[in-house]
Write an enzyme that holds these catalytic residues in place. Structure first.
Site, PDB file in Angstrom:
ATOM      1  N   ASP A   1     -10.274   2.769   1.480  1.00 37.47           N
ATOM      2  CA  ASP A   1     -10.632   2.401   2.793  1.00 37.47           C
ATOM      3  C   ASP A   1     -11.089   3.687   3.670  1.00 37.47           C
ATOM      4  O   ASP A   1     -11.756   3.251   4.834  1.00 37.47           O
ATOM      5  CB  ASP A   1      -9.180   2.039   3.482  1.00 37.47           C
ATOM      6  CG  ASP A   1      -8.808   0.600   3.149  1.00 37.47           C
ATOM      7  OD1 ASP A   1      -9.512  -0.169   2.481  1.00 37.47           O
ATOM      8  OD2 ASP A   1      -7.419   0.367   3.105  1.00 37.47           O
TER       9      ASP A   1
ATOM     10  N   LYS B   1       0.963  -1.274  -0.012  1.00 35.91           N
ATOM     11  CA  LYS B   1      -0.114  -0.038  -0.001  1.00 35.91           C
ATOM     12  C   LYS B   1       0.918   1.393   0.051  1.00 35.91           C
ATOM     13  O   LYS B   1       0.349   2.187  -0.415  1.00 35.91           O
ATOM     14  CB  LYS B   1      -0.784   0.026   1.163  1.00 35.91           C
ATOM     15  CG  LYS B   1      -2.143  -0.893   0.996  1.00 35.91           C
ATOM     16  CD  LYS B   1      -3.026  -0.864   2.231  1.00 35.91           C
ATOM     17  CE  LYS B   1      -4.433  -1.737   1.860  1.00 35.91           C
ATOM     18  NZ  LYS B   1      -5.514  -1.586   2.920  1.00 35.91           N
TER      19      LYS B   1
HETATM   20  P1  NAP Z   1      -1.634  -4.901   9.508  1.00 43.60           P
HETATM   21  O1  NAP Z   1      -0.966  -3.784   8.693  1.00 43.60           O
HETATM   22  O2  NAP Z   1      -0.838  -6.251   9.654  1.00 43.60           O
HETATM   23  O3  NAP Z   1      -1.885  -4.424  11.133  1.00 43.60           O
HETATM   24  C1  NAP Z   1      -2.380  -5.125  12.124  1.00 43.60           C
HETATM   25  C2  NAP Z   1      -2.050  -4.482  13.689  1.00 43.60           C
HETATM   26  O4  NAP Z   1      -2.764  -5.383  14.642  1.00 43.60           O
HETATM   27  C3  NAP Z   1      -0.717  -4.265  13.753  1.00 43.60           C
HETATM   28  O5  NAP Z   1      -0.412  -3.196  14.655  1.00 43.60           O
HETATM   29  C4  NAP Z   1      -0.605  -5.436  14.763  1.00 43.60           C
HETATM   30  O6  NAP Z   1       0.679  -5.441  15.673  1.00 43.60           O
HETATM   31  C5  NAP Z   1      -1.846  -5.769  15.572  1.00 43.60           C
HETATM   32  N1  NAP Z   1      -1.873  -6.777  15.831  1.00 43.60           N
HETATM   33  C6  NAP Z   1      -1.802  -8.163  15.101  1.00 43.60           C
HETATM   34  N2  NAP Z   1      -2.038  -9.367  15.823  1.00 43.60           N
HETATM   35  C7  NAP Z   1      -2.231  -8.703  17.156  1.00 43.60           C
HETATM   36  C8  NAP Z   1      -2.275  -9.506  18.302  1.00 43.60           C
HETATM   37  N3  NAP Z   1      -2.726 -10.899  18.518  1.00 43.60           N
HETATM   38  N4  NAP Z   1      -2.861  -8.457  19.498  1.00 43.60           N
HETATM   39  C9  NAP Z   1      -2.675  -7.182  19.365  1.00 43.60           C
HETATM   40  N5  NAP Z   1      -2.117  -6.641  18.250  1.00 43.60           N
HETATM   41  C10 NAP Z   1      -2.210  -7.421  17.166  1.00 43.60           C
HETATM   42  O7  NAP Z   1      -2.927  -5.218   9.216  1.00 43.60           O
HETATM   43  P2  NAP Z   1      -4.305  -4.216   8.646  1.00 43.60           P
HETATM   44  O8  NAP Z   1      -4.277  -3.921   7.188  1.00 43.60           O
HETATM   45  O9  NAP Z   1      -4.032  -3.031   9.487  1.00 43.60           O
HETATM   46  O10 NAP Z   1      -5.729  -4.883   8.833  1.00 43.60           O
HETATM   47  C11 NAP Z   1      -5.995  -4.913  10.318  1.00 43.60           C
HETATM   48  C12 NAP Z   1      -7.223  -5.681  10.468  1.00 43.60           C
HETATM   49  O11 NAP Z   1      -8.158  -5.101   9.752  1.00 43.60           O
HETATM   50  C13 NAP Z   1      -7.178  -7.161   9.757  1.00 43.60           C
HETATM   51  O12 NAP Z   1      -8.091  -8.052  10.498  1.00 43.60           O
HETATM   52  C14 NAP Z   1      -7.925  -6.875   8.357  1.00 43.60           C
HETATM   53  O13 NAP Z   1      -8.714  -8.153   7.881  1.00 43.60           O
HETATM   54  C15 NAP Z   1      -8.943  -5.744   8.728  1.00 43.60           C
HETATM   55  N6  NAP Z   1      -9.511  -4.878   7.659  1.00 43.60           N
HETATM   56  C16 NAP Z   1     -10.434  -4.900   7.503  1.00 43.60           C
HETATM   57  C17 NAP Z   1     -10.866  -4.076   6.484  1.00 43.60           C
HETATM   58  C18 NAP Z   1     -12.276  -4.158   6.116  1.00 43.60           C
HETATM   59  O14 NAP Z   1     -12.779  -3.441   4.837  1.00 43.60           O
HETATM   60  N7  NAP Z   1     -13.209  -4.345   6.756  1.00 43.60           N
HETATM   61  C19 NAP Z   1     -10.123  -3.400   5.855  1.00 43.60           C
HETATM   62  C20 NAP Z   1      -8.714  -3.140   6.099  1.00 43.60           C
HETATM   63  C21 NAP Z   1      -8.480  -4.122   7.082  1.00 43.60           C
HETATM   64  P3  NAP Z   1       1.985  -5.894  15.071  1.00 43.60           P
HETATM   65  O15 NAP Z   1       2.538  -5.386  14.052  1.00 43.60           O
HETATM   66  O16 NAP Z   1       2.674  -6.012  16.409  1.00 43.60           O
HETATM   67  O17 NAP Z   1       1.643  -7.605  14.761  1.00 43.60           O
END
Ligand code: NAP
Length: 270
Positions: free
Chosen positions: A98, A62
């Site tokens: 988003d 991204k």
């Molecule tokens: P990302 O860039 O990988 O970020 C994930 C975040 O969550 C990071 O801060 C990560 O910390 C933290 N995290 C991961 N596992 C964790 C745990 N067990 N306990 C506490 N914190 C944790 O992912 P993202 O793109 O931001 O996506 C995050 C979530 O949003 C995903 O589930 C994704 O499917 C969802 N999402 C949904 C949409 C939608 O349209 N509904 C759009 C985008 C994303 P670390 O770096 O320390 O692991």
């Protein structure tokens, strides 16, 4: 249209967009391709050469994709991240849908959120869009970012600090209780049966928004509903961001209800 990311196998986007193309009789197709970081530039140039109308871009590309676009919307520039490429006259225009995808399901709560605090759990790519949307689109007083790695939340606050008051916390307490909107932007709750926060901090004046859409009903949403809070799941955001990309590619309105039915069927097969 193509989704570029790594991994992409779990994505619902091909099903949603292809159903929309078919419903509207458009001679277009949406494919998903896993692309390693080192191959992104070639992939984006190749899509241009093939005459593709657009693309979606997801983790881990991204940020990098912005350097491959000829221009970017103000939102994508401010966030330093894009999820959509749209073919222009002489190059790709990058956007971040988003933000609008996140905001649209909150439209009816705007007056409850304006001037109020927001708390975001997680500090990854989605959290950035949520922080931006909360401050710029919803008029939040401030946003508190809670991350298990403080340095990740601090980097987010540094990068986006110019747009508003962003605070960093490592524990959840008063910040959750005081917030009008609580957003889960971590993958916690994705089939693990867990909640990303201590649910005893929730109350019935909260709006609880879980970005996780697999499953559609997460343990956090269950707990929030039991307490009497308003809830929003991740599916409306997924459909909202898809709709905003689709409109730019095709000039048409996305058939959101068809997409929602297809997504719910796909999710119930999990
Ligand atoms: P990302 O860039 O990988 O970020 C994930 C975040 O969550 C990071 O801060 C990560 O910390 C933290 N995290 C991961 N596992 C964790 C745990 N067990 N306990 C506490 N914190 C944790 O992912 P993202 O793109 O931001 O996506 C995050 C979530 O949003 C995903 O589930 C994704 O499917 C969802 N999402 C949904 C949409 C939608 O349209 N509904 C759009 C985008 C994303 P670390 O770096 O320390 O692991």
């Amino acid at each position: 249209m193509v989704l570029l990311g790594d991994p992409v196998g779990h994505s619902l986007s091909p099903q949603l967009h292809n159903a929309a193309f078919q419903a509207q009789g458009l001679d277009l197709v949406y494919l998903a391709h896993a692309v390693e970081p080192g191959a992104l530039a070639d992939a984006v140039r190749g899509l241009w050469a093939l005459g593709a109308q657009g693309a979606n871009v997801t983790i881990p590309h991204k940020r990098a994709v912005l350097d491959l676009a000829e221009g970017a919307t103000a939102t994508a520039q401010a966030l330093g991240a894009a999820n959509t490429l749209v073919r222009g006259a002489s190059g790709w225009r990058a956007d971040n849908t988003d933000v609008v995808g996140f905001v649209r399901p909150l439209d009816s709560y705007r007056s409850r959120l304006s001037g109020r605090p927001v708390i975001v759990l997680g500090a990854g790519g989605a959290a950035r869009a949520v922080v931006y949307a909360s401050l710029v689109e919803l008029g939040a007083s401030h946003v508190t970012v809670v991350a298990r790695r403080r340095e990740q939340a601090a980097a987010l606050a540094d990068d986006l600090g110019a747009i508003g008051d962003i605070r960093v916390a490592t524990s959840q307490g008063a910040e959750v209780r005081d917030a009008a909107l609580v957003v889960n932007a971590t993958p916690v709750g994705m089939g693990d049966g867990r909640t990303p926060l201590d649910v005893s901090l929730l109350h019935d004046r909260h709006i609880v928004y879980d970005l996780v859409y697999r499953p559609a009903q997460t343990p956090l949403l269950d707990a929030a509903e039991t307490i009497g809070a308003m809830t929003v799941g991740g599916l409306p955001m997924l459909i909202g961001q898809a709709a905003a990309s689709y409109r730019q590619w095709t000039g048409r309105d996305f058939p959101a209800e068809t997409a929602r039915r297809i997504a719910l069927t796909a999710l119930s097969d999990d």
